[in-house]
Write a protein that holds these residues in place. Structure first.
Motif, mmCIF file in Angstrom:
data_model
loop_
_atom_site.group_PDB
_atom_site.id
_atom_site.type_symbol
_atom_site.label_atom_id
_atom_site.label_comp_id
_atom_site.label_asym_id
_atom_site.label_seq_id
_atom_site.Cartn_x
_atom_site.Cartn_y
_atom_site.Cartn_z
ATOM 1 N N ARG A 1 0.678 -1.320 0.188
ATOM 2 C CA ARG A 1 0.034 0.014 -0.252
ATOM 3 C C ARG A 1 0.829 1.210 0.120
ATOM 4 N NH1 ARG A 1 -2.079 2.973 4.254
ATOM 5 N NH2 ARG A 1 -1.538 1.511 5.774
ATOM 6 N N ALA A 2 0.427 2.280 -0.799
ATOM 7 C CA ALA A 2 1.087 3.510 -0.761
ATOM 8 C C ALA A 2 0.702 4.260 0.576
ATOM 9 C CB ALA A 2 0.713 4.469 -2.058
ATOM 10 N N TYR A 3 1.191 5.433 0.581
ATOM 11 C CA TYR A 3 0.732 6.486 1.500
ATOM 12 C C TYR A 3 -0.689 7.051 1.500
ATOM 13 C CZ TYR A 3 2.425 8.948 5.694
ATOM 14 O OH TYR A 3 2.486 9.418 7.146
ATOM 15 N N ILE A 4 -1.774 6.010 1.613
ATOM 16 C CA ILE A 4 -3.060 6.105 1.556
ATOM 17 C C ILE A 4 -3.792 5.464 2.795
ATOM 18 C CG2 ILE A 4 -3.288 6.640 -0.896
ATOM 19 C CD1 ILE A 4 -4.079 3.866 -1.263
ATOM 20 N N ASP A 5 -5.184 5.904 2.791
ATOM 21 C CA ASP A 5 -5.802 4.941 4.034
ATOM 22 C C ASP A 5 -5.928 3.438 3.319
ATOM 23 O OD1 ASP A 5 -6.136 7.344 5.578
ATOM 24 O OD2 ASP A 5 -7.888 7.787 4.603
ATOM 25 N N ALA A 6 -5.932 2.771 4.307
ATOM 26 C CA ALA A 6 -6.246 1.248 4.198
ATOM 27 C C ALA A 6 -7.505 1.002 3.787
ATOM 28 C CB ALA A 6 -5.825 0.454 5.229
ATOM 29 N N SER A 7 -7.858 0.296 2.727
ATOM 30 C CA SER A 7 -9.271 0.245 2.283
ATOM 31 C C SER A 7 -9.416 -1.068 1.673
ATOM 32 C CB SER A 7 -9.808 1.263 1.521
ATOM 33 O OG SER A 7 -8.945 1.355 0.184
ATOM 34 N N ASN A 8 -8.450 -1.996 1.470
ATOM 35 C CA ASN A 8 -8.462 -3.247 0.956
ATOM 36 C C ASN A 8 -7.377 -4.044 1.332
ATOM 37 O OD1 ASN A 8 -8.165 -4.977 -1.420
ATOM 38 N ND2 ASN A 8 -8.254 -3.577 -2.881
ATOM 39 N N PRO A 9 -8.104 -5.356 1.700
ATOM 40 C CA PRO A 9 -7.361 -6.257 2.164
ATOM 41 C C PRO A 9 -6.252 -6.860 1.627
ATOM 42 C CG PRO A 9 -9.339 -7.389 1.458
ATOM 43 C CD PRO A 9 -9.627 -5.824 1.573
ATOM 44 N N LEU A 10 -6.116 -6.757 0.211
ATOM 45 C CA LEU A 10 -5.154 -6.845 -0.579
ATOM 46 C C LEU A 10 -3.669 -6.075 -0.407
ATOM 47 C CD1 LEU A 10 -6.864 -7.690 -4.348
ATOM 48 C CD2 LEU A 10 -5.972 -9.588 -2.516
ATOM 49 N N HIS A 11 -3.913 -4.994 0.147
ATOM 50 C CA HIS A 11 -3.087 -3.993 0.314
ATOM 51 C C HIS A 11 -3.248 -3.253 1.625
ATOM 52 C CE1 HIS A 11 -2.713 -4.319 -3.927
ATOM 53 N NE2 HIS A 11 -3.832 -4.007 -4.091
ATOM 54 N N ARG A 12 -2.617 -3.841 2.713
ATOM 55 C CA ARG A 12 -2.881 -3.576 4.050
ATOM 56 C C ARG A 12 -1.806 -2.413 4.476
ATOM 57 N NH1 ARG A 12 -3.179 -8.754 4.090
ATOM 58 N NH2 ARG A 12 -1.126 -8.910 5.353
ATOM 59 N N ARG A 13 -0.865 -2.820 4.485
ATOM 60 C CA ARG A 13 0.436 -1.821 5.018
ATOM 61 C C ARG A 13 1.018 -0.994 3.975
ATOM 62 N NH1 ARG A 13 2.854 -5.621 10.042
ATOM 63 N NH2 ARG A 13 1.125 -5.397 11.840
ATOM 64 N N HIS A 14 2.010 -0.382 4.520
ATOM 65 C CA HIS A 14 3.002 0.190 3.494
ATOM 66 C C HIS A 14 3.663 -0.743 2.559
ATOM 67 C CE1 HIS A 14 1.326 4.060 4.964
ATOM 68 N NE2 HIS A 14 1.959 3.894 6.091
ATOM 69 N N SER A 15 4.051 -0.467 1.642
ATOM 70 C CA SER A 15 5.085 -1.221 0.826
ATOM 71 C C SER A 15 6.287 -1.849 1.488
ATOM 72 C CB SER A 15 5.466 -0.562 -0.585
ATOM 73 O OG SER A 15 4.297 -0.454 -1.161
ATOM 74 N N ALA A 16 6.501 -3.029 1.556
ATOM 75 C CA ALA A 16 7.777 -3.513 2.020
ATOM 76 C C ALA A 16 8.034 -4.703 1.363
ATOM 77 C CB ALA A 16 7.602 -3.875 3.775
ATOM 78 N N LEU A 17 9.362 -4.963 1.074
ATOM 79 C CA LEU A 17 9.807 -6.210 0.170
ATOM 80 C C LEU A 17 10.934 -7.011 1.096
ATOM 81 C CD1 LEU A 17 9.412 -7.109 -2.775
ATOM 82 C CD2 LEU A 17 11.583 -6.142 -3.218
ATOM 83 N N LEU A 18 10.633 -8.058 1.071
ATOM 84 C CA LEU A 18 11.545 -9.037 1.730
ATOM 85 C C LEU A 18 12.139 -10.036 0.791
ATOM 86 C CD1 LEU A 18 12.496 -9.837 4.816
ATOM 87 C CD2 LEU A 18 10.795 -11.803 4.637
ATOM 88 N N LEU A 19 13.454 -10.064 0.928
ATOM 89 C CA LEU A 19 14.196 -10.815 -0.165
ATOM 90 C C LEU A 19 14.999 -11.773 0.641
ATOM 91 C CD1 LEU A 19 15.815 -7.758 -2.137
ATOM 92 C CD2 LEU A 19 13.821 -9.012 -2.697
ATOM 93 N N ALA A 20 14.825 -13.118 0.222
ATOM 94 C CA ALA A 20 15.524 -14.163 0.822
ATOM 95 C C ALA A 20 16.450 -15.034 -0.204
ATOM 96 C CB ALA A 20 14.608 -15.247 1.409
ATOM 97 N N ASN A 21 17.830 -15.182 0.473
ATOM 98 C CA ASN A 21 18.684 -15.790 -0.291
ATOM 99 C C ASN A 21 19.847 -16.690 0.385
ATOM 100 O OD1 ASN A 21 19.873 -16.204 -3.245
ATOM 101 N ND2 ASN A 21 21.670 -15.230 -2.444
ATOM 102 N N GLY A 22 20.005 -17.845 0.134
ATOM 103 C CA GLY A 22 20.872 -18.668 0.936
ATOM 104 C C GLY A 22 20.674 -18.431 2.301
ATOM 105 N N GLY A 23 19.350 -18.501 2.759
ATOM 106 C CA GLY A 23 19.033 -18.440 4.191
ATOM 107 C C GLY A 23 19.205 -16.944 4.918
ATOM 108 N N GLY A 24 19.622 -15.920 4.338
ATOM 109 C CA GLY A 24 19.763 -14.720 4.550
ATOM 110 C C GLY A 24 18.414 -13.960 4.244
ATOM 111 N N ARG A 25 17.968 -12.775 5.022
ATOM 112 C CA ARG A 25 16.909 -11.920 4.560
ATOM 113 C C ARG A 25 17.168 -10.559 4.659
ATOM 114 N NH1 ARG A 25 11.892 -14.869 6.472
ATOM 115 N NH2 ARG A 25 11.371 -13.148 7.608
ATOM 116 N N VAL A 26 17.034 -9.905 3.614
ATOM 117 C CA VAL A 26 16.994 -8.425 3.556
ATOM 118 C C VAL A 26 15.749 -7.652 3.433
ATOM 119 C CG1 VAL A 26 18.240 -6.485 2.409
ATOM 120 C CG2 VAL A 26 19.336 -8.965 2.582
ATOM 121 N N LEU A 27 15.196 -6.784 4.428
ATOM 122 C CA LEU A 27 14.144 -5.910 3.916
ATOM 123 C C LEU A 27 14.513 -4.745 3.429
ATOM 124 C CD1 LEU A 27 11.115 -5.785 4.906
ATOM 125 C CD2 LEU A 27 11.906 -4.641 6.823
ATOM 126 N N VAL A 28 13.706 -4.538 2.314
ATOM 127 C CA VAL A 28 13.700 -3.128 1.747
ATOM 128 C C VAL A 28 12.537 -2.373 1.883
ATOM 129 C CG1 VAL A 28 14.220 -2.166 -0.644
ATOM 130 C CG2 VAL A 28 14.951 -4.463 -0.197
#
Length: 240
Positions: A9-36
């Motif tokens: 979700r962008a910086y707007i009011d939550a109104s859709n269960p498909l887009h609840r919180r602000h954008s966050a991307l989790l990358l996993a590789n070789g057991g490690g995790r990086v949050l963008v």
């Protein structure tokens, strides 16, 4: 590399269960995790994600506000972003320089300057793991070095804030705001990127008939030789 769209979700009011919180991307590789990015509504949930690092695109609250009380890991950001969030109690600060790659969890990150905001200058990241790569730019009006940024990219993850031109503006002779979806599809078609996902979904998408809009965008993308869909919370993809 496993890519998980934690929320979209962008910086707007939550109104859709498909887009609840602000954008966050989790990358996993070789057991490690990086949050963008870690937006304002991620503050309490961040420790439970157990990332090895957080990488920020820029200082707007819907991308960095979740770190206002600290972070359990190193945080990577540009000098401009560090200046904007100087009061955040972050013990492990790493400074990102555009076009100078750095490695996290076996993934190579390279920042590219974006046009988005004069007060919160943004970067997008080309991220490579093995033979595959993606470009992540959830908030942008333009990419300064677009050809170099998208060269050889398998997946473009872009800004879903605007379907049309209404969210673009010019400040001090600089283009700011959010590039329309159609414009980003054009960039990808010209640079040979055949797969596109849009996150950071805004008012044009979240409250509307998303299924209908998704069909329209997919059809327009196919005319350009591109496959495009909207991301949603919890979506996972594997890049090999």
């Amino acid at each position: 590399m496993k890519v998980t769209f934690l929320c979209t979700r962008a910086y707007i009011d939550a109104s859709n269960p498909l887009h609840r919180r602000h954008s966050a991307l989790l990358l996993a590789n070789g057991g490690g995790r990086v949050l963008v990015d870690c937006g304002l509504d991620w503050a309490e949930a961040l420790p439970g994600l157990h990332p090895e690092a957080v990488v920020l695109t820029h200082a707007h609250a819907d991308h960095s506000g979740g770190l206002a009380s600290g972070a359990p890991c190193p945080v990577y950001a540009t000098a401009a972003t560090w200046e904007a969030i100087a009061d955040y109690p972050l013990a492990e600060r790493e400074t990102v320089e555009p076009r100078r790659p750095f490695s996290l969890c076996g993934m190579l990150f390279e920042a590219f300057a974006l046009r988005h905001s004069l007060r919160a200058p943004a970067v997008g990241y080309r991220i490579r793991a093995g033979e595959t790569s993606l470009f992540y730019a959830p908030d942008l009006a333009a990419i300064d070095e677009r050809r170099e940024a998208l060269a050889g990219v398998d997946l473009y993850i872009g800004d879903g804030s605007a379907l049309h031109d209404g969210l673009l503006r010019v400040e001090e002779e600089t283009l700011c705001g959010h590039a329309p979806v159609a414009t980003q599809l054009g960039w990808c078609a010209r640079e040979g990127v055949q797969r596109v996902l849009f996150t950071h979904c805004g008012e044009a998408i979240v409250p509307g008939e998303e299924a209908v809009l998704a069909e329209e965008v997919a059809a327009e993308a196919l005319q350009r030789g591109v496959l495009a869909i909207f991301a949603h919370d919890g979506m996972e993809i594997e890049l090999h």
